[in-house]
Scaffold this motif. Structure first.
Motif, mmCIF file in Angstrom:
data_model
loop_
_atom_site.group_PDB
_atom_site.id
_atom_site.type_symbol
_atom_site.label_atom_id
_atom_site.label_comp_id
_atom_site.label_asym_id
_atom_site.label_seq_id
_atom_site.Cartn_x
_atom_site.Cartn_y
_atom_site.Cartn_z
ATOM 1 N N HIS A 67 46.071 41.874 32.402
ATOM 2 C CA HIS A 67 44.709 41.396 32.147
ATOM 3 C C HIS A 67 44.151 40.685 33.375
ATOM 4 C CE1 HIS A 67 44.547 41.665 27.591
ATOM 5 N NE2 HIS A 67 45.834 41.898 27.827
ATOM 6 N N ARG A 68 42.842 40.360 33.266
ATOM 7 C CA ARG A 68 42.185 39.456 34.201
ATOM 8 C C ARG A 68 41.619 38.306 33.389
ATOM 9 N NH1 ARG A 68 36.445 40.232 34.508
ATOM 10 N NH2 ARG A 68 36.824 38.687 32.860
ATOM 11 N N ASP A 69 41.892 37.086 33.795
ATOM 12 C CA ASP A 69 41.450 35.920 33.035
ATOM 13 C C ASP A 69 39.947 35.711 33.203
ATOM 14 O OD1 ASP A 69 41.614 33.718 31.426
ATOM 15 O OD2 ASP A 69 42.545 32.403 32.920
ATOM 16 N N GLY A 70 39.369 34.920 32.311
ATOM 17 C CA GLY A 70 37.980 34.512 32.411
ATOM 18 C C GLY A 70 37.893 33.003 32.346
ATOM 19 N N ILE A 71 37.183 32.392 33.295
ATOM 20 C CA ILE A 71 37.072 30.931 33.343
ATOM 21 C C ILE A 71 35.610 30.528 33.422
ATOM 22 C CG2 ILE A 71 39.325 30.696 34.466
ATOM 23 C CD1 ILE A 71 37.821 30.174 37.092
ATOM 24 N N GLU A 72 35.328 29.273 33.140
ATOM 25 C CA GLU A 72 33.973 28.760 33.260
ATOM 26 C C GLU A 72 33.677 28.411 34.716
ATOM 27 O OE1 GLU A 72 33.388 25.487 30.655
ATOM 28 O OE2 GLU A 72 33.786 26.636 28.817
ATOM 29 N N GLY A 73 32.432 28.642 35.122
ATOM 30 C CA GLY A 73 32.018 28.276 36.470
ATOM 31 C C GLY A 73 32.365 29.339 37.489
ATOM 32 N N ASP A 74 32.223 28.969 38.760
ATOM 33 C CA ASP A 74 32.424 29.935 39.855
ATOM 34 C C ASP A 74 33.659 29.616 40.694
ATOM 35 O OD1 ASP A 74 31.538 27.623 41.007
ATOM 36 O OD2 ASP A 74 29.829 28.520 42.055
ATOM 37 N N ALA A 75 34.554 28.790 40.166
ATOM 38 C CA ALA A 75 35.796 28.482 40.901
ATOM 39 C C ALA A 75 36.660 29.725 41.027
ATOM 40 C CB ALA A 75 36.565 27.378 40.184
ATOM 41 N N LYS A 76 37.459 29.760 42.091
ATOM 42 C CA LYS A 76 38.366 30.891 42.314
ATOM 43 C C LYS A 76 39.792 30.487 41.947
ATOM 44 C CE LYS A 76 37.767 33.943 45.330
ATOM 45 N NZ LYS A 76 37.680 34.807 46.516
ATOM 46 N N VAL A 77 40.510 31.430 41.395
ATOM 47 C CA VAL A 77 41.904 31.196 40.987
ATOM 48 C C VAL A 77 42.791 32.003 41.927
ATOM 49 C CG1 VAL A 77 43.536 31.195 39.072
ATOM 50 C CG2 VAL A 77 41.097 30.959 38.613
ATOM 51 N N THR A 78 42.926 31.507 43.159
ATOM 52 C CA THR A 78 43.700 32.215 44.181
ATOM 53 C C THR A 78 44.670 31.258 44.857
ATOM 54 O OG1 THR A 78 42.021 31.805 45.885
ATOM 55 C CG2 THR A 78 41.848 33.872 44.636
ATOM 56 N N GLY A 79 45.636 31.832 45.538
ATOM 57 C CA GLY A 79 46.600 31.084 46.337
ATOM 58 C C GLY A 79 46.957 31.868 47.573
ATOM 59 N N ASP A 80 47.692 31.219 48.458
ATOM 60 C CA ASP A 80 48.060 31.856 49.719
ATOM 61 C C ASP A 80 49.244 32.805 49.529
ATOM 62 O OD1 ASP A 80 47.993 31.886 52.820
ATOM 63 O OD2 ASP A 80 50.093 31.453 52.343
ATOM 64 N N LEU B 131 55.620 41.485 28.485
ATOM 65 C CA LEU B 131 54.884 40.477 29.247
ATOM 66 C C LEU B 131 53.387 40.696 29.067
ATOM 67 C CD1 LEU B 131 56.826 40.672 32.647
ATOM 68 C CD2 LEU B 131 56.953 38.776 31.017
ATOM 69 N N LEU B 132 52.659 39.602 28.918
ATOM 70 C CA LEU B 132 51.208 39.620 29.014
ATOM 71 C C LEU B 132 50.859 38.777 30.233
ATOM 72 C CD1 LEU B 132 48.651 39.170 26.101
ATOM 73 C CD2 LEU B 132 48.166 38.506 28.460
ATOM 74 N N ILE B 133 50.220 39.410 31.224
ATOM 75 C CA ILE B 133 49.975 38.749 32.506
ATOM 76 C C ILE B 133 48.479 38.712 32.784
ATOM 77 C CG2 ILE B 133 50.528 38.698 34.963
ATOM 78 C CD1 ILE B 133 52.924 40.484 34.399
ATOM 79 N N GLU B 134 47.988 37.522 33.105
ATOM 80 C CA GLU B 134 46.612 37.349 33.554
ATOM 81 C C GLU B 134 46.603 37.269 35.080
ATOM 82 O OE1 GLU B 134 43.928 37.277 31.673
ATOM 83 O OE2 GLU B 134 44.669 36.856 29.648
ATOM 84 N N ILE B 135 45.815 38.160 35.714
ATOM 85 C CA ILE B 135 45.712 38.210 37.172
ATOM 86 C C ILE B 135 44.396 37.557 37.576
ATOM 87 C CG2 ILE B 135 45.652 39.685 39.216
ATOM 88 C CD1 ILE B 135 48.284 39.809 37.728
ATOM 89 N N GLY B 136 44.461 36.347 38.162
ATOM 90 C CA GLY B 136 43.249 35.692 38.629
ATOM 91 C C GLY B 136 42.210 35.541 37.540
ATOM 92 N N ALA B 137 40.931 35.615 37.941
ATOM 93 C CA ALA B 137 39.814 35.498 37.004
ATOM 94 C C ALA B 137 38.649 36.321 37.540
ATOM 95 C CB ALA B 137 39.427 34.040 36.813
ATOM 96 N N GLN B 138 37.485 36.190 36.900
ATOM 97 C CA GLN B 138 36.358 37.053 37.222
ATOM 98 C C GLN B 138 35.759 36.776 38.598
ATOM 99 O OE1 GLN B 138 36.239 34.503 35.175
ATOM 100 N NE2 GLN B 138 34.273 33.412 35.329
ATOM 101 N N ASN B 139 36.099 35.647 39.220
ATOM 102 C CA ASN B 139 35.509 35.300 40.515
ATOM 103 C C ASN B 139 36.315 35.815 41.701
ATOM 104 O OD1 ASN B 139 33.439 33.841 39.199
ATOM 105 N ND2 ASN B 139 34.798 32.071 38.999
#
Length: 391
Positions: free
Chosen positions: A269-282, A359-367
């Protein structure tokens, strides 16, 4: 007479001196041959520090000087004296073999001018941090470091974690049965229309991440994978997720029945979050979407705040699901700490009742961008291989 005697005497003296020199030279040569090369350091010590060594004071300096002179006149002995570690010199064949004496390792031969004299060793992926499994017996540690969740539906407290032995779950063995022919991993998407920030309707979204995961599992780890790209929405135009899990289960169960070799199910899946923050890492200097595992606990809290089983949703593999995602999380904390979100606990079941290793995996979010999401396929494949010991 007197004159002749005076004339003979010098010749006699010269002859005697000559004989003495010959005999002395022969004796000196014999003595020099009998001496070992180990006296040179003692001689040097006596000459430079005469007051510090009684042993040195007892050495015949003249004799040692002669020995040293002879040694310096012999190239082989000189080389041996300066390089006493050389086995080739002990064999007396240094002239032809010295250039090959250093036994350069094969990896060093990779250093060439064409490669700018840079050698990059093929080393195992470094572990970023170790996880003390004893801490998993502490519910407070699990709450602080491993798990989060939906507290509107589920009471997430120490009492919840006391239901299972998480240290044992972290050490439970998961392996693939290689004796069965056919795909071993199934990748699918209950919400196949989930897109990323740079995509429009009709693009691949999470399906593209599934394509990348399938390719990596097969090509890098030799794990045959089946990727189902079908969507489970009510029709082709809607993006409403209502009823997706019910429609998905009927289709995926048919796929599993037709492919009994499948032992692992991954719902991507791809997660959904409020706002325009990014869910990323290095990830190796580039931004990649973060990873979040989800566990459906098949229970919800009542008015008293107690977690009670949901009678309409049964999952016989709940404990194995918990163990499998926990092990993936632990490996992620070791190797990719900047990419790992906490495991998210929900009250429902989702798609996790299909197999013990689900497994159910969320990859990042909509941003996130599709490129950032696709990069995360490599870490997911690596974590799966670590848990299965296929790396």
């Amino acid at each position: 007479m007197n004159k002749n005697k005076l004339n003979i005497k010098p010749y006699g003296i010269r002859l005697a001196l000559t004989l003495m020199i010959i005999c002395g030279t022969w004796k000196l040569y014999a003595l020099l041959n009998d001496k070992t090369n180990q006296q040179a350091p003692l001689l040097f010590t006596k000459l430079t520090m005469p007051a510090y060594s009684q042993e040195v004071l007892n050495i015949d300096i003249e004799e040692e000087v002669a020995t040293s002179i002879k040694r310096l006149s012999m190239p082989l002995a000189l080389v041996k004296q300066t390089m006493p570690f050389s086995k080739l010199i002990d064999r007396g064949s240094y002239e032809e073999e010295l250039s090959g004496h250093f036994h350069i390792p094969e990896e060093e031969e990779l250093i060439t001018l064409e490669k700018d004299n840079l050698y990059t060793p093929d080393l195992p992926t470094p572990i970023k941090q170790q996880i003390n499994l004893d801490q998993l017996s502490d519910p407070q540690y699990l709450l602080n470091k491993i798990y989060t969740g939906d507290r509107n539906i589920l009471t997430i407290d120490e009492e919840l974690f006391e239901e299972w032995d998480f240290k044992e779950l972290a050490q439970r063995e998961f392996r693939i049965d290689e004796s069965v022919e056919g795909p071993k991993v199934l990748v699918f998407h209950t919400h196949a229309k989930e897109l990323f920030a740079d995509e429009e309707t009709g693009d691949l979204g999470v399906v593209a991440v599934g394509n990348a995961l399938e390719e990596i599992l097969e090509e890098e780890y030799g794990i045959e994978t089946l990727h189902v790209t079908d969507h489970f929405y009510e029709n082709d135009t809607t993006t409403s997720t209502d009823g997706c899990y019910e429609r998905m289960e009927a289709v995926i169960q048919t796929v599993l029945d037709q492919n009994p070799s499948i032992q692992i199910c991954i719902d991507l899946h791809r997660d959904g979050i409020e706002g325009d923050a990014k869910v990323t890492g290095d990830l190796n200097g580039e931004e990649a979407a973060k990873i979040m595992f989800v566990n459906g606990m098949t229970r919800q809290k009542n008015q008293a705040g107690e977690n009670v089983p949901m009678k309409s949703l049964v999952n016989p593999y709940l404990e194995d699901n918990l163990a499998f995602s926990l092990q993936m999380q632990i490996e992620g904390m070791k190797y990719y700490p900047q990419l790992m979100r906490k495991i998210y606990l929900k009250g429902y079941r989702y798609s996790l009742n299909m197999k013990p290793m689900s497994l159910l995996i969320e990859i990042g979010a909509q941003n996130e961008t599709s490129e950032e999401a696709i990069r995360t396929a490599e870490p997911i494949a690596h974590l799966l291989a670590k848990v299965l010991e296929k790396d």
